[in-house]
Design a protein around this motif. Sequence first.
Motif, PDB file in Angstrom:
ATOM      1  N   LEU A  19       0.825  -1.207   0.000  1.00 35.81           N
ATOM      2  CA  LEU A  19       0.000   0.000   0.000  1.00 35.81           C
ATOM      3  C   LEU A  19       0.859   1.256   0.000  1.00 35.81           C
ATOM      4  CD1 LEU A  19      -2.805   1.370   0.268  1.00 35.81           C
ATOM      5  CD2 LEU A  19      -2.476   1.228   2.747  1.00 35.81           C
ATOM      6  N   TRP A  20       1.857   1.314   0.879  1.00 34.77           N
ATOM      7  CA  TRP A  20       2.679   2.522   0.980  1.00 34.77           C
ATOM      8  C   TRP A  20       3.661   2.662  -0.175  1.00 34.77           C
ATOM      9  CZ3 TRP A  20       1.728   6.748   3.580  1.00 34.77           C
ATOM     10  CH2 TRP A  20       0.745   6.681   4.575  1.00 34.77           C
ATOM     11  N   ALA A  21       4.087   1.544  -0.767  1.00 36.81           N
ATOM     12  CA  ALA A  21       4.903   1.638  -1.981  1.00 36.81           C
ATOM     13  C   ALA A  21       4.072   2.248  -3.110  1.00 36.81           C
ATOM     14  CB  ALA A  21       5.436   0.259  -2.380  1.00 36.81           C
ATOM     15  N   GLY A  22       2.811   1.813  -3.209  1.00 37.19           N
ATOM     16  CA  GLY A  22       1.910   2.407  -4.188  1.00 37.19           C
ATOM     17  C   GLY A  22       1.629   3.867  -3.875  1.00 37.19           C
ATOM     18  N   GLY A  23       1.530   4.201  -2.589  1.00 41.30           N
ATOM     19  CA  GLY A  23       1.325   5.589  -2.187  1.00 41.30           C
ATOM     20  C   GLY A  23       2.506   6.467  -2.556  1.00 41.30           C
ATOM     21  N   ALA A  24       3.714   5.945  -2.388  1.00 44.66           N
ATOM     22  CA  ALA A  24       4.913   6.706  -2.753  1.00 44.66           C
ATOM     23  C   ALA A  24       4.976   6.915  -4.267  1.00 44.66           C
ATOM     24  CB  ALA A  24       6.168   5.984  -2.268  1.00 44.66           C
ATOM     25  N   ALA A  25       4.639   5.878  -5.027  1.00 44.08           N
ATOM     26  CA  ALA A  25       4.617   6.009  -6.486  1.00 44.08           C
ATOM     27  C   ALA A  25       3.533   7.005  -6.913  1.00 44.08           C
ATOM     28  CB  ALA A  25       4.381   4.652  -7.142  1.00 44.08           C
ATOM     29  N   THR A  26       2.401   6.979  -6.228  1.00 39.85           N
ATOM     30  CA  THR A  26       1.324   7.932  -6.521  1.00 39.85           C
ATOM     31  C   THR A  26       1.773   9.355  -6.224  1.00 39.85           C
ATOM     32  OG1 THR A  26      -0.364   6.261  -6.081  1.00 39.85           O
ATOM     33  CG2 THR A  26      -1.059   8.562  -5.969  1.00 39.85           C
ATOM     34  N   ALA A  27       2.515   9.538  -5.134  1.00 35.39           N
ATOM     35  CA  ALA A  27       3.027  10.877  -4.790  1.00 35.39           C
ATOM     36  C   ALA A  27       3.943  11.396  -5.895  1.00 35.39           C
ATOM     37  CB  ALA A  27       3.771  10.825  -3.455  1.00 35.39           C
ATOM     38  N   LEU A  28       4.770  10.529  -6.446  1.00 34.41           N
ATOM     39  CA  LEU A  28       5.650  10.930  -7.549  1.00 34.41           C
ATOM     40  C   LEU A  28       4.843  11.317  -8.786  1.00 34.41           C
ATOM     41  CD1 LEU A  28       8.488  11.283  -8.726  1.00 34.41           C
ATOM     42  CD2 LEU A  28       8.453   8.844  -9.286  1.00 34.41           C
ATOM     43  N   VAL A  29       3.850  10.512  -9.127  1.00 31.92           N
ATOM     44  CA  VAL A  29       3.005  10.823 -10.289  1.00 31.92           C
ATOM     45  C   VAL A  29       2.262  12.138 -10.071  1.00 31.92           C
ATOM     46  CG1 VAL A  29       0.968  10.083 -11.607  1.00 31.92           C
ATOM     47  CG2 VAL A  29       2.754   8.432 -11.037  1.00 31.92           C
ATOM     48  N   ALA A  30       1.715  12.340  -8.871  1.00 33.58           N
ATOM     49  CA  ALA A  30       0.972  13.575  -8.581  1.00 33.58           C
ATOM     50  C   ALA A  30       1.876  14.798  -8.694  1.00 33.58           C
ATOM     51  CB  ALA A  30       0.357  13.491  -7.187  1.00 33.58           C
ATOM     52  N   ALA A  31       3.090  14.688  -8.165  1.00 35.12           N
ATOM     53  CA  ALA A  31       4.039  15.805  -8.245  1.00 35.12           C
ATOM     54  C   ALA A  31       4.381  16.118  -9.695  1.00 35.12           C
ATOM     55  CB  ALA A  31       5.302  15.474  -7.453  1.00 35.12           C
ATOM     56  N   LEU A  32       4.638  15.095 -10.478  1.00 42.28           N
ATOM     57  CA  LEU A  32       4.969  15.311 -11.890  1.00 42.28           C
ATOM     58  C   LEU A  32       3.773  15.851 -12.668  1.00 42.28           C
ATOM     59  CD1 LEU A  32       7.183  12.170 -12.554  1.00 42.28           C
ATOM     60  CD2 LEU A  32       7.925  14.561 -12.432  1.00 42.28           C
ATOM     61  N   ALA A  33       2.564  15.383 -12.358  1.00 42.73           N
ATOM     62  CA  ALA A  33       1.366  15.901 -13.025  1.00 42.73           C
ATOM     63  C   ALA A  33       1.187  17.385 -12.723  1.00 42.73           C
ATOM     64  CB  ALA A  33       0.130  15.116 -12.583  1.00 42.73           C
ATOM     65  N   ALA A  34       1.469  17.790 -11.487  1.00 43.62           N
ATOM     66  CA  ALA A  34       1.356  19.206 -11.125  1.00 43.62           C
ATOM     67  C   ALA A  34       2.365  20.046 -11.904  1.00 43.62           C
ATOM     68  CB  ALA A  34       1.558  19.385  -9.623  1.00 43.62           C
ATOM     69  N   VAL A  35       3.589  19.552 -12.014  1.00 43.81           N
ATOM     70  CA  VAL A  35       4.628  20.295 -12.735  1.00 43.81           C
ATOM     71  C   VAL A  35       4.309  20.370 -14.229  1.00 43.81           C
ATOM     72  CG1 VAL A  35       7.072  20.269 -13.408  1.00 43.81           C
ATOM     73  CG2 VAL A  35       6.422  19.843 -11.031  1.00 43.81           C
ATOM     74  N   VAL A  36       3.871  19.267 -14.808  1.00 41.34           N
ATOM     75  CA  VAL A  36       3.511  19.276 -16.227  1.00 41.34           C
ATOM     76  C   VAL A  36       2.342  20.225 -16.466  1.00 41.34           C
ATOM     77  CG1 VAL A  36       2.532  17.870 -18.098  1.00 41.34           C
ATOM     78  CG2 VAL A  36       4.455  17.009 -16.756  1.00 41.34           C
ATOM     79  N   GLY A  37       1.352  20.190 -15.591  1.00 42.87           N
ATOM     80  CA  GLY A  37       0.225  21.122 -15.720  1.00 42.87           C
ATOM     81  C   GLY A  37       0.675  22.562 -15.640  1.00 42.87           C
ATOM     82  N   LEU A  38       1.566  22.844 -14.710  1.00 46.44           N
ATOM     83  CA  LEU A  38       2.094  24.203 -14.572  1.00 46.44           C
ATOM     84  C   LEU A  38       2.861  24.619 -15.824  1.00 46.44           C
ATOM     85  CD1 LEU A  38       2.536  26.622 -12.598  1.00 46.44           C
ATOM     86  CD2 LEU A  38       4.693  25.532 -11.999  1.00 46.44           C
ATOM     87  N   LEU A  39       3.665  23.724 -16.366  1.00 50.21           N
ATOM     88  CA  LEU A  39       4.419  24.039 -17.577  1.00 50.21           C
ATOM     89  C   LEU A  39       3.491  24.315 -18.758  1.00 50.21           C
ATOM     90  CD1 LEU A  39       7.327  21.445 -17.308  1.00 50.21           C
ATOM     91  CD2 LEU A  39       7.466  23.927 -16.980  1.00 50.21           C
ATOM     92  N   ILE A  40       2.419  23.549 -18.869  1.00 47.68           N
ATOM     93  CA  ILE A  40       1.472  23.771 -19.967  1.00 47.68           C
ATOM     94  C   ILE A  40       0.760  25.106 -19.789  1.00 47.68           C
ATOM     95  CG2 ILE A  40      -0.709  22.964 -20.975  1.00 47.68           C
ATOM     96  CD1 ILE A  40       0.296  20.080 -20.380  1.00 47.68           C
ATOM     97  N   VAL A  41       0.235  25.328 -18.587  1.00 43.99           N
ATOM     98  CA  VAL A  41      -0.572  26.534 -18.361  1.00 43.99           C
ATOM     99  C   VAL A  41       0.278  27.791 -18.409  1.00 43.99           C
ATOM    100  CG1 VAL A  41      -1.959  27.745 -16.627  1.00 43.99           C
ATOM    101  CG2 VAL A  41      -2.372  25.324 -17.097  1.00 43.99           C
TER     102      VAL A  41
END
Length: 151
Positions: A19-41
Motif C-alpha cells: 500500500l505505501w509503496a503504491g502511495g509513494a509512487a502515486t506521490a511521484l506521479v501527482a508531483a509530476l502531473a502538477a509540474v507538467v500542468g504548470l508548464l502547460i498553463v
Amino acid sequence: MSQFQPDSPATPAVNAQRLWAGGAATALVAALAAVVGLLIVRGILDTPVITPERMPGNSQAGSLALSAAIAALVATALLHALMVSTPRASNFFAWIGILATIATALWPFTIAATTASRVASAAIYFVVGIAIVSLLTGVAGSAQTTRRIGV
C-alpha cells in the motif's frame, strides 16, 4: 502443521508495504502531473496559475509538486485507515477523494483573478486529484489480502 479449512472465516488484511509503496509512487506521479500542468498553463498558454500564498520555497513548480506529493501521502494514510476499519473501503475512499478533488478544483474560483487563470488552475488541481484517487483505488485492490482465522 496447519491445514486449509474451508469453513474457517476469512478477515480482510492489508499489505501495508504494498500500500505505501503504491502511495509513494502515486506521490511521484501527482508531483509530476502538477509540474507538467504548470508548464502547460504557464509556459504554453501564458496564463498565471493560482496557488496558496503561503507555500514553502520560492518556486511555484516546487511548491505545487510538494503539495501534490503531500496530498497523495495524506490520501494514502486515509486509505490505509479506511482499509483496516471500514467495509468496502475503496468505495468510501473514492467518494471522499472525488469530493475533496472537486472542492480543491473549485478553490481558484474564490480568488480574484482572470477567468483563464481560474479555469487553468482548477484544471491542474482536478487532474492531480483524479490521478491520486484513481491510482490509489487501484493500489487498494492489490494491497487487500485475506487471512484465515484460526489457521
